[in-house]
Scaffold this motif. Sequence first.
Motif, PDB file in Angstrom:
ATOM      1  N   GLY A  93      34.441  17.153  -3.465  1.00  0.00           N
ATOM      2  CA  GLY A  93      34.085  18.473  -3.978  1.00  0.00           C
ATOM      3  C   GLY A  93      33.060  19.194  -3.129  1.00  0.00           C
ATOM      4  N   PRO A  94      32.837  20.479  -3.441  1.00  0.00           N
ATOM      5  CA  PRO A  94      31.889  21.304  -2.701  1.00  0.00           C
ATOM      6  C   PRO A  94      30.463  20.759  -2.793  1.00  0.00           C
ATOM      7  CG  PRO A  94      33.337  22.671  -4.042  1.00  0.00           C
ATOM      8  CD  PRO A  94      33.556  21.240  -4.458  1.00  0.00           C
ATOM      9  N   LYS A  95      29.669  21.042  -1.741  1.00  0.00           N
ATOM     10  CA  LYS A  95      28.295  20.544  -1.666  1.00  0.00           C
ATOM     11  C   LYS A  95      27.407  21.600  -0.992  1.00  0.00           C
ATOM     12  CE  LYS A  95      29.230  15.939  -2.404  1.00  0.00           C
ATOM     13  NZ  LYS A  95      30.537  16.035  -2.926  1.00  0.00           N
ATOM     14  N   TYR A  96      26.094  21.466  -1.196  1.00  0.00           N
ATOM     15  CA  TYR A  96      25.115  22.277  -0.473  1.00  0.00           C
ATOM     16  C   TYR A  96      24.341  21.360   0.462  1.00  0.00           C
ATOM     17  CZ  TYR A  96      21.981  20.722  -4.257  1.00  0.00           C
ATOM     18  OH  TYR A  96      21.261  19.979  -5.160  1.00  0.00           O
TER      19      TYR A  96
ATOM     20  N   GLU B 134      31.635  28.661  -0.035  1.00  0.00           N
ATOM     21  CA  GLU B 134      32.269  28.881  -1.335  1.00  0.00           C
ATOM     22  C   GLU B 134      31.408  29.751  -2.232  1.00  0.00           C
ATOM     23  OE1 GLU B 134      35.076  26.870  -3.157  1.00  0.00           O
ATOM     24  OE2 GLU B 134      35.781  27.190  -1.115  1.00  0.00           O
ATOM     25  N   GLY B 135      30.361  30.347  -1.676  1.00  0.00           N
ATOM     26  CA  GLY B 135      29.437  31.137  -2.484  1.00  0.00           C
ATOM     27  C   GLY B 135      28.162  30.359  -2.743  1.00  0.00           C
ATOM     28  N   THR B 136      27.547  30.617  -3.895  1.00  0.00           N
ATOM     29  CA  THR B 136      26.308  29.925  -4.239  1.00  0.00           C
ATOM     30  C   THR B 136      26.448  29.262  -5.601  1.00  0.00           C
ATOM     31  OG1 THR B 136      25.405  31.941  -5.205  1.00  0.00           O
ATOM     32  CG2 THR B 136      24.821  31.493  -2.905  1.00  0.00           C
ATOM     33  N   ASN B 137      25.630  28.248  -5.822  1.00  0.00           N
ATOM     34  CA  ASN B 137      25.638  27.584  -7.135  1.00  0.00           C
ATOM     35  C   ASN B 137      24.653  28.288  -8.059  1.00  0.00           C
ATOM     36  OD1 ASN B 137      23.094  26.662  -6.358  1.00  0.00           O
ATOM     37  ND2 ASN B 137      23.704  24.519  -6.163  1.00  0.00           N
TER      38      ASN B 137
ATOM     39  N   ARG C 230      21.881  28.158  -4.165  1.00  0.00           N
ATOM     40  CA  ARG C 230      22.117  27.434  -2.902  1.00  0.00           C
ATOM     41  C   ARG C 230      23.531  27.708  -2.408  1.00  0.00           C
ATOM     42  NH1 ARG C 230      19.354  22.721  -5.795  1.00  0.00           N
ATOM     43  NH2 ARG C 230      17.303  22.664  -4.825  1.00  0.00           N
ATOM     44  N   ALA C 231      23.640  27.903  -1.085  1.00  0.00           N
ATOM     45  CA  ALA C 231      24.955  28.108  -0.470  1.00  0.00           C
ATOM     46  C   ALA C 231      25.762  26.818  -0.579  1.00  0.00           C
ATOM     47  CB  ALA C 231      24.802  28.512   0.987  1.00  0.00           C
ATOM     48  N   VAL C 232      26.980  26.924  -1.090  1.00  0.00           N
ATOM     49  CA  VAL C 232      27.852  25.769  -1.309  1.00  0.00           C
ATOM     50  C   VAL C 232      29.042  25.884  -0.362  1.00  0.00           C
ATOM     51  CG1 VAL C 232      29.293  24.580  -3.009  1.00  0.00           C
ATOM     52  CG2 VAL C 232      27.128  25.598  -3.712  1.00  0.00           C
ATOM     53  N   TYR C 233      29.433  24.748   0.199  1.00  0.00           N
ATOM     54  CA  TYR C 233      30.544  24.689   1.144  1.00  0.00           C
ATOM     55  C   TYR C 233      31.593  23.707   0.640  1.00  0.00           C
ATOM     56  CZ  TYR C 233      27.230  26.943   4.244  1.00  0.00           C
ATOM     57  OH  TYR C 233      26.333  27.827   4.786  1.00  0.00           O
ATOM     58  N   ALA C 234      32.839  23.937   1.080  1.00  0.00           N
ATOM     59  CA  ALA C 234      33.941  23.034   0.726  1.00  0.00           C
ATOM     60  C   ALA C 234      34.753  22.741   1.980  1.00  0.00           C
ATOM     61  CB  ALA C 234      34.829  23.669  -0.344  1.00  0.00           C
ATOM     62  N   ILE C 235      35.412  21.604   1.976  1.00  0.00           N
ATOM     63  CA  ILE C 235      36.244  21.212   3.114  1.00  0.00           C
ATOM     64  C   ILE C 235      37.510  22.074   3.139  1.00  0.00           C
ATOM     65  CG2 ILE C 235      37.488  19.395   1.872  1.00  0.00           C
ATOM     66  CD1 ILE C 235      37.208  17.666   4.462  1.00  0.00           C
ATOM     67  N   THR C 236      37.957  22.413   4.334  1.00  0.00           N
ATOM     68  CA  THR C 236      39.189  23.184   4.509  1.00  0.00           C
ATOM     69  C   THR C 236      40.349  22.229   4.802  1.00  0.00           C
ATOM     70  OG1 THR C 236      38.862  23.396   6.889  1.00  0.00           O
ATOM     71  CG2 THR C 236      37.890  25.132   5.490  1.00  0.00           C
ATOM     72  N   ASP C 237      41.556  22.778   4.865  1.00  0.00           N
ATOM     73  CA  ASP C 237      42.715  21.952   5.238  1.00  0.00           C
ATOM     74  C   ASP C 237      42.531  21.387   6.648  1.00  0.00           C
ATOM     75  OD1 ASP C 237      43.951  22.368   2.810  1.00  0.00           O
ATOM     76  OD2 ASP C 237      45.187  24.050   3.531  1.00  0.00           O
ATOM     77  N   ALA C 238      41.988  22.214   7.544  1.00  0.00           N
ATOM     78  CA  ALA C 238      41.725  21.727   8.909  1.00  0.00           C
ATOM     79  C   ALA C 238      40.677  20.618   8.878  1.00  0.00           C
ATOM     80  CB  ALA C 238      41.250  22.874   9.802  1.00  0.00           C
TER      81      ALA C 238
END
Length: 192
Positions: A14-17, A56-59, A63-71
């Motif tokens: 899942g997404p994380k900061y 992915e925006g902020t929580n 905090r800025a949250v990121y998620a893994i892409t297909d690449a």
Amino acid sequence: MSVKFGLLALFADGPKYGYQLRTEFEARTGGTWPVNVGQVYTTLERLERDGLVAAEGTNDEGRAVYAITDAGRAALDRWFSTPVADSDRPRNELAIKLLMAATTPGVDVTAVVQRQRTESLRLMRDYNTLRRAADEVDDVAGVLLLDSLVFALEGEVRWLDHVESTVLRRGGRLPAPKRPRRAARTTERNAR
């Protein structure tokens, strides 16, 4: 490379900061491989630049949250499926140190080896203590990591024994390596 892919693997669930990545990375590596927050954010920027994660925006805490892409998933799959090659491993400082000691006049190689053996055995004892503690709380990742460290140290101690006996058989020092013949011929040609 391993920090990059280690952080990327943390996105699998899942997404994380950024600070969360640091905390989880250290937890999964049993606290034996600390990373600083700056390194995490720099690596996170590179992962985003390379299209392996996306913002992915902020929580709720801003905090800025990121998620893994297909690449990113494809790159992570390649990393997991590709064996580590010798060229991917860092230089072995101990090997370089002992090779230099063994070929440098006036260096007591046996003393260098003995100091290293003492330190390696101390580390092995400490890791075994930590391993028992990890086993008691069913920390499988910690147990496996500490097993890896202990096995590596066992190999290191065996190699130290070998270095010491090899050097002692040769009178306490190895001869300096000879120049390869090809380099000698090239130098002779250039001198003409």
